[in-house]
Design a protein around this motif. Sequence first.
Motif, mmCIF file in Angstrom:
data_model
loop_
_atom_site.group_PDB
_atom_site.id
_atom_site.type_symbol
_atom_site.label_atom_id
_atom_site.label_comp_id
_atom_site.label_asym_id
_atom_site.label_seq_id
_atom_site.Cartn_x
_atom_site.Cartn_y
_atom_site.Cartn_z
ATOM 1 N N ARG A 23 0.829 -1.218 0.000
ATOM 2 C CA ARG A 23 0.000 0.000 0.000
ATOM 3 C C ARG A 23 0.855 1.257 0.000
ATOM 4 N NH1 ARG A 23 -3.397 -2.355 3.601
ATOM 5 N NH2 ARG A 23 -2.230 -1.442 5.330
ATOM 6 N N GLU A 24 1.873 1.252 0.853
ATOM 7 C CA GLU A 24 2.724 2.439 0.947
ATOM 8 C C GLU A 24 3.432 2.733 -0.371
ATOM 9 O OE1 GLU A 24 5.022 3.923 4.552
ATOM 10 O OE2 GLU A 24 4.888 1.774 4.903
ATOM 11 N N ILE A 25 3.920 1.692 -1.014
ATOM 12 C CA ILE A 25 4.598 1.891 -2.302
ATOM 13 C C ILE A 25 3.634 2.530 -3.290
ATOM 14 C CG2 ILE A 25 5.536 0.657 -4.299
ATOM 15 C CD1 ILE A 25 6.738 -1.375 -2.338
ATOM 16 N N THR A 26 2.418 1.975 -3.337
ATOM 17 C CA THR A 26 1.431 2.468 -4.290
ATOM 18 C C THR A 26 1.095 3.938 -4.027
ATOM 19 O OG1 THR A 26 0.540 0.236 -4.293
ATOM 20 C CG2 THR A 26 -0.814 1.943 -5.302
ATOM 21 N N GLN A 27 0.893 4.270 -2.752
ATOM 22 C CA GLN A 27 0.519 5.647 -2.426
ATOM 23 C C GLN A 27 1.679 6.615 -2.598
ATOM 24 O OE1 GLN A 27 -0.917 5.215 1.534
ATOM 25 N NE2 GLN A 27 -2.903 4.393 0.865
ATOM 26 N N ARG A 28 2.783 6.298 -1.968
ATOM 27 C CA ARG A 28 3.882 7.265 -1.926
ATOM 28 C C ARG A 28 4.555 7.469 -3.263
ATOM 29 N NH1 ARG A 28 5.404 8.360 3.417
ATOM 30 N NH2 ARG A 28 4.415 6.936 4.887
ATOM 31 N N LEU A 29 4.478 6.484 -4.140
ATOM 32 C CA LEU A 29 5.094 6.662 -5.450
ATOM 33 C C LEU A 29 4.047 7.050 -6.500
ATOM 34 C CD1 LEU A 29 7.688 3.723 -5.454
ATOM 35 C CD2 LEU A 29 8.113 6.142 -5.057
ATOM 36 N N SER A 30 2.852 7.444 -6.038
ATOM 37 C CA SER A 30 1.766 7.859 -6.945
ATOM 38 C C SER A 30 1.535 6.831 -8.044
ATOM 39 C CB SER A 30 2.078 9.211 -7.591
ATOM 40 O OG SER A 30 2.444 10.144 -6.638
ATOM 41 N N LEU A 31 1.360 5.585 -7.635
ATOM 42 C CA LEU A 31 1.132 4.531 -8.615
ATOM 43 C C LEU A 31 -0.314 4.050 -8.566
ATOM 44 C CD1 LEU A 31 4.569 2.751 -8.251
ATOM 45 C CD2 LEU A 31 3.595 3.593 -10.399
ATOM 46 N N GLY A 32 -1.216 5.018 -8.318
ATOM 47 C CA GLY A 32 -2.629 4.700 -8.163
ATOM 48 C C GLY A 32 -3.235 3.987 -9.354
ATOM 49 N N SER A 33 -2.748 4.273 -10.559
ATOM 50 C CA SER A 33 -3.373 3.610 -11.708
ATOM 51 C C SER A 33 -2.487 2.497 -12.266
ATOM 52 C CB SER A 33 -3.707 4.639 -12.787
ATOM 53 O OG SER A 33 -2.581 5.437 -13.037
ATOM 54 N N ALA A 34 -1.535 2.060 -11.466
ATOM 55 C CA ALA A 34 -0.652 0.988 -11.933
ATOM 56 C C ALA A 34 -1.358 -0.361 -11.890
ATOM 57 C CB ALA A 34 0.596 0.917 -11.050
ATOM 58 N N ARG A 35 -0.872 -1.291 -12.713
ATOM 59 C CA ARG A 35 -1.320 -2.675 -12.567
ATOM 60 C C ARG A 35 -0.415 -3.336 -11.546
ATOM 61 N NH1 ARG A 35 -1.924 -6.679 -17.630
ATOM 62 N NH2 ARG A 35 -1.944 -8.392 -16.130
ATOM 63 N N HIS A 36 -1.016 -4.227 -10.738
ATOM 64 C CA HIS A 36 -0.243 -4.857 -9.673
ATOM 65 C C HIS A 36 0.037 -6.314 -10.015
ATOM 66 C CE1 HIS A 36 -0.872 -1.491 -6.795
ATOM 67 N NE2 HIS A 36 -1.779 -1.226 -7.724
ATOM 68 N N PHE A 37 1.264 -6.700 -9.855
ATOM 69 C CA PHE A 37 1.652 -8.086 -10.113
ATOM 70 C C PHE A 37 2.240 -8.645 -8.822
ATOM 71 C CE2 PHE A 37 1.876 -5.778 -14.084
ATOM 72 C CZ PHE A 37 1.286 -6.638 -15.006
ATOM 73 N N VAL A 38 1.512 -9.532 -8.187
ATOM 74 C CA VAL A 38 1.998 -10.102 -6.926
ATOM 75 C C VAL A 38 2.293 -11.577 -7.158
ATOM 76 C CG1 VAL A 38 1.499 -10.518 -4.501
ATOM 77 C CG2 VAL A 38 0.623 -8.450 -5.613
ATOM 78 N N ALA A 39 3.564 -11.911 -7.140
ATOM 79 C CA ALA A 39 3.948 -13.295 -7.417
ATOM 80 C C ALA A 39 3.814 -14.132 -6.159
ATOM 81 C CB ALA A 39 5.390 -13.327 -7.896
ATOM 82 N N SER A 40 3.880 -15.423 -6.324
ATOM 83 C CA SER A 40 3.996 -16.279 -5.150
ATOM 84 C C SER A 40 5.349 -15.982 -4.530
ATOM 85 C CB SER A 40 3.952 -17.751 -5.555
ATOM 86 O OG SER A 40 4.490 -18.513 -4.482
ATOM 87 N N PHE A 41 5.348 -15.906 -3.193
ATOM 88 C CA PHE A 41 6.604 -15.594 -2.542
ATOM 89 C C PHE A 41 7.407 -16.828 -2.165
ATOM 90 C CE2 PHE A 41 5.860 -11.405 -3.193
ATOM 91 C CZ PHE A 41 7.035 -10.739 -2.904
ATOM 92 N N ASP A 42 6.941 -17.953 -2.595
ATOM 93 C CA ASP A 42 7.642 -19.173 -2.226
ATOM 94 C C ASP A 42 9.001 -19.256 -2.909
ATOM 95 O OD1 ASP A 42 8.232 -21.545 -1.101
ATOM 96 O OD2 ASP A 42 6.942 -22.752 -2.414
ATOM 97 N N ARG A 43 9.981 -19.756 -2.150
ATOM 98 C CA ARG A 43 11.302 -20.051 -2.726
ATOM 99 C C ARG A 43 11.560 -21.524 -2.451
ATOM 100 N NH1 ARG A 43 15.022 -16.109 -2.796
ATOM 101 N NH2 ARG A 43 16.132 -17.653 -3.976
ATOM 102 N N PRO A 44 10.983 -22.392 -3.292
ATOM 103 C CA PRO A 44 11.002 -23.822 -2.968
ATOM 104 C C PRO A 44 12.395 -24.423 -2.828
ATOM 105 C CG PRO A 44 10.094 -23.412 -5.167
ATOM 106 C CD PRO A 44 10.248 -22.087 -4.515
#
Length: 644
Positions: free
Chosen positions: A215-236
């Motif tokens: 959330r902070e990244i999105t707000q503080r860097l004014s990325l309100g209209s960005a597309r968000h890509f959230v990968a799996s955080f697993d490091r198998p």
Amino acid sequence: MGRCRLGASARVSSSDSTTVTVPPATVEAMTSPAGGTALDVLSHVFGYDAFRGDQADIVDHVTAGGDAVVLMPTGGGKSLCYQIPALLREGTGVVVSPLIALMHDQVQALKAVGVRADFLNSTQTPDERSRVERAYLSGDLDILYVAPERLNTDSTRSLLARGTIALFAIDEAHCVSQWGHDFRPDYLALSDLAELWPDVPRIALTATATEATHREITQRLSLGSARHFVASFDRPNIQYRIVPKRDPRAQLVEFIRAEGRDAAGEDAAGIVYALSRASVERTAEYLVQRGINALPYHAGLDASVRAEAQSRFLRDDGVVIVATIAFGMGIDKPDVRFVAHIDLPKSVEGYYQETGRAGRDGEPSVAWLAYGLQDVVQQRRMIDDSTADTAHKRQAMHHLDAMLALCETVQCRRVNLLRYFGQESTPCGNCDTCLDPPAVVDGTVAAQKLLSTIVRLDRERHQRFGAGQIIDILRGKETARTRQHGHDTLSTWGIGDDISDQRWRGIVRQLLAQGLLATRGEYGVLGLTETSGEVLRGDRTVQLRDEPERAPRARSARRAAAHELEPAAAELFEKLREWRAATAREQGAPAYIVFSDATLRDIAVARPADTAALGAISGVGDTKLARYGEAVIDVVQSYAALGS
Ligand code: ADP
Ligand code: ZN
């Protein structure tokens, strides 16, 4: 410029004022950016056949001019997400990266695959800087790395305004988070980029993935209209192990001797984290005395000593760095085989980021942590004694509690870690609790006592409290606060006085870890979760990790390199590594910039007979094939000639 292949290849006039230089393979892409040849760049420039995970979507989106927020674990492949769009779009990709000490290596790695990259930072002479500035202005740069403090100056901004910017990539974007562990004030000013260059796509990337940071990244860097890509955080490929601390340095040596090996059985590179400078120095010395090639690294050492340690870690094989957390961010070394912590990290975010520096190449690696009660006591005191304001202290306590919950879970470490980042998963089979399940005791009754105290406070009095107060109630401990609130009249007053304060804390932390208890809001008050009711009704039992007084038995050593090479391939791998070391030395570059271990391993297994076969191996792009192809084939052939 012109040293690398891209610089010497086709020149395409893309507009009346700029001339863009591109590799032969991407000429079409440059003339028609929408042509969808990201895959060509991937294979010809970087030598890979397929995108991983979200890479293809991210590359398409940014190449088409969209903003993006990318959350991907370390080793997930974030760099290509901005490097390829920077090559496909007209102009120069401007990359904001917080670590000037590493820009040189990042640029060198790009040059090694033929990309025209450079950097602007305070380590350069005015002459060097103006050379880079001229290259930028004449359109001769594909990628330009800039330190955030430099990007925020008027002179840099006016320079950039006079050239063509393909995109802005904001790497390590979590540095914008004031609550985080890597806060950099200079990152806050980066929000201006949106207003100054509204038409230039911006991509923010991080491996820190809590929702709050996102959330902070999105707000503080004014990325309100960005597309968000959230990968799996697993490091198998990373095996997580947390052991009780007895004699941490001796345990560490035992661990490194048993498992600090690469696929060929040689000493492997590793990082050991300790909390204090004194501990770093003592530990490094201890390791050296026991024949381990270890070097200390902390902020109190001379800059030149630090640079030398970092450069040996990157360039030599099998170096172990003992460091405070000041070491490691942005280090792209792909073949770090283990990350060991001999002190408890302050937060799960920090721990995950630090352990994530192991195994970026996808090969088996180990994250090992030795943790003891004194860590908890010491860290709580450090938080209490710090000069931070109450809100920050509270936040620090929450972070510590989540870290403790991870240490104490009887369930899969990975499930716990991923849940912390909001991702559900199933037991992994590659962590200590999966491989060697701990002794557990039935804690259902204790949990019921605790949960029902919370229910009573909530229902009867509309009050909520943190762990300390609830434990005081359970233990019937008279304090100013219990008297003030009249808590001695609660029906659960004193029903848990058979359990020590410390053990209760352990129970609280374990219930938090199991999702049977939640902390709410910034005051750290405890509340129930959707599943707490099942425990209260007796529909669910609670298992707690036993905390025996006895010294735990030594765990059977499991090799990190689970799939070691066949002897013949291991020998060839060694030969290839020798060749790589010599080549890297000649060029003054880290070995991995020549080829990664994973690529050398594939070569050792496949034994390509000619350069065409070599070119098909992952990690061998056009530039490296042209530069090293013959030499590698020679190594393979002379090895075969020896009759192996
Ligand atoms: P991150 O910045 O997310 O930690 P990197 O960009 O450094 O990760 O990538 C990690 C490693 O994976 C690097 O060695 C990189 O070359 C490799 N890599 C990235 N994308 C691919 C891909 N599509 N195929 C093969 N290897 C890849
Ligand atoms: Zn597991």
